[in-house]
Design an enzyme around this catalytic site. Structure first.
Site, PDB file in Angstrom:
ATOM      1  N   TYR A  42       0.840  -1.202   0.000  1.00 17.60           N
ATOM      2  CA  TYR A  42       0.000   0.000   0.000  1.00 17.60           C
ATOM      3  C   TYR A  42       0.876   1.254   0.000  1.00 17.60           C
ATOM      4  O   TYR A  42       0.633   2.188  -0.769  1.00 17.60           O
ATOM      5  CB  TYR A  42      -0.929  -0.011   1.222  1.00 17.60           C
ATOM      6  CG  TYR A  42      -2.008   1.028   1.164  1.00 17.60           C
ATOM      7  CD1 TYR A  42      -3.181   0.818   0.442  1.00 17.60           C
ATOM      8  CD2 TYR A  42      -1.875   2.237   1.841  1.00 17.60           C
ATOM      9  CE1 TYR A  42      -4.180   1.769   0.390  1.00 17.60           C
ATOM     10  CE2 TYR A  42      -2.879   3.197   1.796  1.00 17.60           C
ATOM     11  CZ  TYR A  42      -4.017   2.957   1.069  1.00 17.60           C
ATOM     12  OH  TYR A  42      -5.001   3.920   1.016  1.00 17.60           O
ATOM     13  N   HIS A  46       1.277   4.032  -3.139  1.00 15.84           N
ATOM     14  CA  HIS A  46       0.958   5.428  -2.854  1.00 15.84           C
ATOM     15  C   HIS A  46       2.174   6.351  -2.953  1.00 15.84           C
ATOM     16  O   HIS A  46       2.020   7.578  -2.993  1.00 15.84           O
ATOM     17  CB  HIS A  46       0.249   5.558  -1.508  1.00 15.84           C
ATOM     18  CG  HIS A  46      -1.195   5.215  -1.617  1.00 15.84           C
ATOM     19  ND1 HIS A  46      -1.643   3.913  -1.584  1.00 15.84           N
ATOM     20  CD2 HIS A  46      -2.285   5.993  -1.810  1.00 15.84           C
ATOM     21  CE1 HIS A  46      -2.943   3.912  -1.750  1.00 15.84           C
ATOM     22  NE2 HIS A  46      -3.366   5.149  -1.891  1.00 15.84           N
ATOM     23  N   TYR A  65      -5.199  16.567   0.232  1.00 16.60           N
ATOM     24  CA  TYR A  65      -5.577  15.172   0.486  1.00 16.60           C
ATOM     25  C   TYR A  65      -4.408  14.441   1.138  1.00 16.60           C
ATOM     26  O   TYR A  65      -3.300  14.437   0.613  1.00 16.60           O
ATOM     27  CB  TYR A  65      -5.944  14.530  -0.849  1.00 16.60           C
ATOM     28  CG  TYR A  65      -6.594  13.167  -0.805  1.00 16.60           C
ATOM     29  CD1 TYR A  65      -6.894  12.513   0.373  1.00 16.60           C
ATOM     30  CD2 TYR A  65      -6.913  12.528  -1.997  1.00 16.60           C
ATOM     31  CE1 TYR A  65      -7.502  11.268   0.374  1.00 16.60           C
ATOM     32  CE2 TYR A  65      -7.528  11.282  -2.005  1.00 16.60           C
ATOM     33  CZ  TYR A  65      -7.809  10.655  -0.818  1.00 16.60           C
ATOM     34  OH  TYR A  65      -8.410   9.421  -0.811  1.00 16.60           O
ATOM     35  N   TRP A 103      -7.436   1.684 -10.298  1.00 19.81           N
ATOM     36  CA  TRP A 103      -6.696   1.980  -9.071  1.00 19.81           C
ATOM     37  C   TRP A 103      -7.475   1.486  -7.856  1.00 19.81           C
ATOM     38  O   TRP A 103      -6.922   0.856  -6.962  1.00 19.81           O
ATOM     39  CB  TRP A 103      -6.435   3.487  -8.990  1.00 19.81           C
ATOM     40  CG  TRP A 103      -5.760   3.914  -7.726  1.00 19.81           C
ATOM     41  CD1 TRP A 103      -6.365   4.374  -6.580  1.00 19.81           C
ATOM     42  CD2 TRP A 103      -4.359   3.909  -7.455  1.00 19.81           C
ATOM     43  NE1 TRP A 103      -5.423   4.666  -5.627  1.00 19.81           N
ATOM     44  CE2 TRP A 103      -4.190   4.379  -6.143  1.00 19.81           C
ATOM     45  CE3 TRP A 103      -3.239   3.550  -8.198  1.00 19.81           C
ATOM     46  CZ2 TRP A 103      -2.935   4.505  -5.549  1.00 19.81           C
ATOM     47  CZ3 TRP A 103      -1.998   3.684  -7.610  1.00 19.81           C
ATOM     48  CH2 TRP A 103      -1.861   4.148  -6.304  1.00 19.81           C
ATOM     49  N   TRP A 104      -8.764   1.805  -7.814  1.00 24.05           N
ATOM     50  CA  TRP A 104      -9.605   1.379  -6.691  1.00 24.05           C
ATOM     51  C   TRP A 104      -9.646  -0.144  -6.574  1.00 24.05           C
ATOM     52  O   TRP A 104      -9.596  -0.673  -5.471  1.00 24.05           O
ATOM     53  CB  TRP A 104     -11.011   1.913  -6.838  1.00 24.05           C
ATOM     54  CG  TRP A 104     -11.179   3.378  -6.556  1.00 24.05           C
ATOM     55  CD1 TRP A 104     -10.305   4.207  -5.902  1.00 24.05           C
ATOM     56  CD2 TRP A 104     -12.299   4.167  -6.905  1.00 24.05           C
ATOM     57  NE1 TRP A 104     -10.832   5.463  -5.830  1.00 24.05           N
ATOM     58  CE2 TRP A 104     -12.052   5.472  -6.441  1.00 24.05           C
ATOM     59  CE3 TRP A 104     -13.486   3.905  -7.573  1.00 24.05           C
ATOM     60  CZ2 TRP A 104     -12.961   6.512  -6.606  1.00 24.05           C
ATOM     61  CZ3 TRP A 104     -14.394   4.941  -7.746  1.00 24.05           C
ATOM     62  CH2 TRP A 104     -14.127   6.226  -7.265  1.00 24.05           C
TER      63      TRP A 104
END
Length: 139
Positions: A42, A46, A65, A103-104
């Site tokens: 993860y 990112h 964000y 991506w999701w």
């Protein structure tokens, strides 16, 4: 007669231009659980978010964000400002982008939603990330 080539069509879904008016940013906070076996992956993905995803986030009026990870509980805590005029419409435009959906699909596999009945980020309702109530703010 020579004509310049038209630029290629954009794959980024843009928000409609609203009438000029004052807008106050909406602060949003959300949580989801990160599966312990995917912590490193993860963080890796990112560190290099796909440009199409970053662009769509900006086009959908999301700013400032951040995502935080609490390793003892596995909670991911996200916070951002929504500066547009149609949050639901902008989230639908986000969902329409094929790269965002890809991506999701990848990152959802790393996570476990805390929202009962949530299926995926793409499905929309119920939401994959649980939105939190703001109980205090000091500007």
């Amino acid at each position: 007669m020579w004509k310049p080539h038209a630029p290629p069509p954009s794959r980024i879904s843009k928000s409609p231009d609203p009438e000029p008016r004052q807008n106050t940013a909406r602060r949003i906070a959300q949580i989801v659980k990160l599966k312990p076996e995917f912590v490193d992956k993860y963080k890796e993905v990112h560190a290099a978010v796909w440009p199409e995803v970053l662009q769509q986030i900006k086009v959908c009026n999301i700013q400032d964000y951040s995502i935080y990870h609490e390793p003892d509980t596995g909670i991911l805590f996200a916070t951002f400002k929504y500066v547009g005029y149609d949050y639901e419409g902008d989230m639908e435009r986000m969902r329409e982008n094929a790269k965002v959906r890809e991506w999701w699909a990848m990152t959802d596999d790393f996570q476990k939603s805390v929202v009962p009945g949530a299926k995926s980020s793409e499905s929309g309702s119920p939401a994959w990330w649980k939105e939190l109530e703001e109980v205090f703010y000091l500007a």
